[in-house]
Design a protein around this motif. Structure first.
Motif, PDB file in Angstrom:
ATOM      1  N   GLU A  75      -0.601  10.009   8.987  1.00  0.00           N
ATOM      2  CA  GLU A  75      -0.672   8.747   9.720  1.00  0.00           C
ATOM      3  C   GLU A  75      -2.083   8.146   9.675  1.00  0.00           C
ATOM      4  N   LYS A  76      -3.107   8.993   9.713  1.00  0.00           N
ATOM      5  CA  LYS A  76      -4.485   8.496   9.706  1.00  0.00           C
ATOM      6  C   LYS A  76      -4.836   7.764   8.409  1.00  0.00           C
ATOM      7  N   LYS A  77      -4.033   7.983   7.366  1.00  0.00           N
ATOM      8  CA  LYS A  77      -4.270   7.315   6.081  1.00  0.00           C
ATOM      9  C   LYS A  77      -3.570   5.965   5.982  1.00  0.00           C
ATOM     10  N   ARG A  78      -2.663   5.677   6.917  1.00  0.00           N
ATOM     11  CA  ARG A  78      -1.921   4.413   6.859  1.00  0.00           C
ATOM     12  C   ARG A  78      -2.880   3.259   7.134  1.00  0.00           C
ATOM     13  N   LEU A  79      -2.811   2.235   6.297  1.00  0.00           N
ATOM     14  CA  LEU A  79      -3.791   1.156   6.376  1.00  0.00           C
ATOM     15  C   LEU A  79      -3.625   0.232   7.569  1.00  0.00           C
ATOM     16  N   THR A  80      -2.614   0.475   8.389  1.00  0.00           N
ATOM     17  CA  THR A  80      -2.475  -0.320   9.618  1.00  0.00           C
ATOM     18  C   THR A  80      -2.525   0.573  10.852  1.00  0.00           C
ATOM     19  N   ASN A  81      -3.109   1.754  10.735  1.00  0.00           N
ATOM     20  CA  ASN A  81      -3.255   2.576  11.941  1.00  0.00           C
ATOM     21  C   ASN A  81      -4.375   2.004  12.807  1.00  0.00           C
ATOM     22  N   PRO A  82      -4.476   2.398  14.067  1.00  0.00           N
ATOM     23  CA  PRO A  82      -5.454   1.775  14.967  1.00  0.00           C
ATOM     24  C   PRO A  82      -6.894   1.805  14.463  1.00  0.00           C
ATOM     25  N   ALA A  83      -7.293   2.891  13.796  1.00  0.00           N
ATOM     26  CA  ALA A  83      -8.672   2.979  13.304  1.00  0.00           C
ATOM     27  C   ALA A  83      -8.942   1.932  12.229  1.00  0.00           C
ATOM     28  N   PHE A  84      -7.998   1.739  11.328  1.00  0.00           N
ATOM     29  CA  PHE A  84      -8.162   0.712  10.299  1.00  0.00           C
ATOM     30  C   PHE A  84      -8.129  -0.680  10.920  1.00  0.00           C
ATOM     31  N   LEU A  85      -7.224  -0.906  11.860  1.00  0.00           N
ATOM     32  CA  LEU A  85      -7.141  -2.218  12.499  1.00  0.00           C
ATOM     33  C   LEU A  85      -8.456  -2.567  13.196  1.00  0.00           C
ATOM     34  N   ALA A  86      -9.098  -1.582  13.789  1.00  0.00           N
ATOM     35  CA  ALA A  86     -10.388  -1.827  14.445  1.00  0.00           C
ATOM     36  C   ALA A  86     -11.438  -2.251  13.427  1.00  0.00           C
ATOM     37  N   ARG A  87     -11.412  -1.649  12.248  1.00  0.00           N
ATOM     38  CA  ARG A  87     -12.352  -2.034  11.191  1.00  0.00           C
ATOM     39  C   ARG A  87     -12.110  -3.477  10.746  1.00  0.00           C
TER      40      ARG A  87
ATOM     41  N   PRO B  45       0.828  -1.206   0.000  1.00  0.00           N
ATOM     42  CA  PRO B  45       0.000   0.000   0.000  1.00  0.00           C
ATOM     43  C   PRO B  45       0.858   1.250   0.000  1.00  0.00           C
ATOM     44  N   ASP B  46       0.241   2.383  -0.269  1.00  0.00           N
ATOM     45  CA  ASP B  46       0.923   3.662  -0.102  1.00  0.00           C
ATOM     46  C   ASP B  46       1.316   3.773   1.370  1.00  0.00           C
ATOM     47  N   PRO B  47       2.606   3.928   1.690  1.00  0.00           N
ATOM     48  CA  PRO B  47       3.027   3.954   3.100  1.00  0.00           C
ATOM     49  C   PRO B  47       2.657   5.233   3.834  1.00  0.00           C
ATOM     50  N   GLN B  48       2.225   6.259   3.104  1.00  0.00           N
ATOM     51  CA  GLN B  48       1.847   7.532   3.733  1.00  0.00           C
ATOM     52  C   GLN B  48       2.918   7.948   4.750  1.00  0.00           C
ATOM     53  N   PRO B  49       4.158   8.200   4.308  1.00  0.00           N
ATOM     54  CA  PRO B  49       5.272   8.393   5.244  1.00  0.00           C
ATOM     55  C   PRO B  49       5.211   9.681   6.072  1.00  0.00           C
ATOM     56  N   GLN B  50       4.518  10.698   5.591  1.00  0.00           N
ATOM     57  CA  GLN B  50       4.479  11.949   6.342  1.00  0.00           C
ATOM     58  C   GLN B  50       3.694  11.768   7.644  1.00  0.00           C
ATOM     59  N   ASP B  51       4.202  12.347   8.728  1.00  0.00           N
ATOM     60  CA  ASP B  51       3.519  12.242  10.028  1.00  0.00           C
ATOM     61  C   ASP B  51       2.087  12.748   9.946  1.00  0.00           C
TER      62      ASP B  51
ATOM     63  N   ASP C 280       7.514  -3.044   0.829  1.00  0.00           N
ATOM     64  CA  ASP C 280       8.932  -2.759   0.634  1.00  0.00           C
ATOM     65  C   ASP C 280       9.385  -1.617   1.540  1.00  0.00           C
ATOM     66  N   ASN C 281       8.421  -0.905   2.139  1.00  0.00           N
ATOM     67  CA  ASN C 281       8.740   0.301   2.899  1.00  0.00           C
ATOM     68  C   ASN C 281       9.075  -0.055   4.346  1.00  0.00           C
ATOM     69  N   ASP C 282      10.342   0.083   4.707  1.00  0.00           N
ATOM     70  CA  ASP C 282      10.794  -0.313   6.036  1.00  0.00           C
ATOM     71  C   ASP C 282      10.144   0.512   7.138  1.00  0.00           C
ATOM     72  N   GLY C 283       9.938   1.813   6.869  1.00  0.00           N
ATOM     73  CA  GLY C 283       9.307   2.669   7.862  1.00  0.00           C
ATOM     74  C   GLY C 283       7.871   2.261   8.140  1.00  0.00           C
ATOM     75  N   PHE C 284       7.122   1.963   7.087  1.00  0.00           N
ATOM     76  CA  PHE C 284       5.734   1.531   7.244  1.00  0.00           C
ATOM     77  C   PHE C 284       5.672   0.170   7.941  1.00  0.00           C
ATOM     78  N   TYR C 285       6.616  -0.696   7.617  1.00  0.00           N
ATOM     79  CA  TYR C 285       6.666  -2.005   8.266  1.00  0.00           C
ATOM     80  C   TYR C 285       6.922  -1.845   9.765  1.00  0.00           C
ATOM     81  N   ALA C 286       7.881  -0.988  10.110  1.00  0.00           N
ATOM     82  CA  ALA C 286       8.187  -0.749  11.531  1.00  0.00           C
ATOM     83  C   ALA C 286       6.969  -0.159  12.243  1.00  0.00           C
ATOM     84  N   TYR C 287       6.270   0.741  11.570  1.00  0.00           N
ATOM     85  CA  TYR C 287       5.063   1.340  12.137  1.00  0.00           C
ATOM     86  C   TYR C 287       4.008   0.264  12.406  1.00  0.00           C
ATOM     87  N   THR C 288       3.834  -0.638  11.449  1.00  0.00           N
ATOM     88  CA  THR C 288       2.852  -1.710  11.600  1.00  0.00           C
ATOM     89  C   THR C 288       3.216  -2.629  12.757  1.00  0.00           C
ATOM     90  N   LEU C 289       4.479  -3.005  12.838  1.00  0.00           N
ATOM     91  CA  LEU C 289       4.916  -3.854  13.960  1.00  0.00           C
ATOM     92  C   LEU C 289       4.668  -3.163  15.298  1.00  0.00           C
TER      93      LEU C 289
END
Length: 219
Positions: free
Chosen positions: A127-139, A118-124, A155-164
Motif C-alpha cells: 500500500e505504501k507504494k500506491r501513488l495515491t496513498n496519504p504520504a504521496f498525496l501530501a507530497r 500506474p502500477d496499482p500495487q494491489p497487495q496489501d 484501468d484497475n478498479d481496486g486502485f480506483y476505489a482505493y483512491t476515491l
C-alpha cells in the motif's frame, strides 16, 4: 539488462530534454525559468512510462510546460525521442523515484499533476507504494499551487476505489469522476489521449476509470 535497454539508457544520457537523478535537483523552484526558459505553468505526469500523455499534452497546450517522471529510462526514451524528433520544446523528462519528488520541486511550483495507469500495487503489503496513498498525496499537495488540479486514469478498479477512499477520507473536492470514461460525457481531446497500456486494456473491453480533484486550501 538486454542490449536494447542498454542502448536506450546510453541514448537518453545524450538527450537535452532528459534529466536523471541528481541532475534535476538544481532546477528545483525554477523549472520554468531555467529549464524551459519561460514563465509558463508547469504540469507533471507521474509514472509516465513511454510518455504518451506528456508528449500529447505538450502538443495540445504549447502555452504550458510538461515534465514526464518515471524511473525506467528505457520507457522514458520513447517519449523523449518523439519530442526531439517532432521539435516539441515544451516537454522534458525526469528519471527519478517519485518518492523523492520533494527534492526536485518546490512548494507551489506545479499547476497540475497527472497519474496515468500506474502500477496499482494491489497487495496489501505494498500500500505504501500506491501513488495515491496519504504520504504521496501530501507530497503532491506541497508542490501544487493552491488551486492546482490532480488527475488519475486507471484501468484497475481496486486502485480506483482505493483512491476515491483516500479522497473521501481527506474530504477533498472532486471535480469529475467516472468508472467508464469512454461511455461518459467527460471524454474530450485531453482525456481521449491513450497510453500504450490503455490501448491494450481497451482492446479487451476493460473500463477506464477517471477522477479529477483538488486539495483543500490551507486556512
Amino acid at each position: 539488462m538486454g542490449k536494447d535497454k542498454l542502448r536506450k539508457f546510453a541514448e537518453i544520457a545524450t538527450f537535452p530534454n532528459v534529466l536523471q537523478m541528481e541532475a534535476g535537483k538544481p532546477f528545483k523552484g525554477q523549472w520554468a525559468a531555467t529549464f524551459f526558459k519561460n514563465d509558463k505553468p508547469l504540469i507533471l505526469e507521474l509514472a509516465c512510462g513511454k510518455g504518451e500523455y506528456t508528449v500529447n499534452l505538450a502538443k495540445l497546450f504549447p502555452d504550458k510546460n510538461f515534465i514526464g517522471i518515471d524511473y525506467k529510462g528505457n520507457r522514458i526514451w520513447r517519449g523523449a525521442k518523439t519530442a526531439i524528433e517532432e521539435g516539441i520544446s515544451n516537454v522534458g523528462f525526469l528519471r527519478i523515484q517519485i518518492e523523492t519528488i520533494l527534492e526536485y520541486f518546490d512548494a507551489a511550483e506545479v499547476s497540475e499533476i497527472w497519474i496515468t495507469f500506474p502500477d496499482p500495487q494491489p497487495q496489501d503489503s505494498r500500500e505504501k507504494k500506491r501513488l495515491t496513498n496519504p504520504a504521496f498525496l501530501a507530497r503532491y499537495k506541497h508542490i501544487l499551487k493552491p488551486d492546482g488540479m490532480m488527475h488519475l486514469k486507471t484501468d484497475n478498479d481496486g486502485f480506483y476505489a482505493y483512491t476515491l477512499a483516500q479522497i473521501e477520507l481527506q474530504q477533498l473536492p472532486k471535480e469529475k469522476e467516472t468508472t467508464d470514461l469512454y461511455h461518459s460525457d467527460l471524454v474530450d481531446e485531453v482525456l481521449s489521449i491513450k497510453t500504450y497500456y490503455e490501448k491494450k486494456y481497451l482492446a479487451t473491453d476493460k473500463n477506464i476509470n477517471y477522477v479529477q480533484w483538488r486539495f483543500k486550501k490551507d486556512a
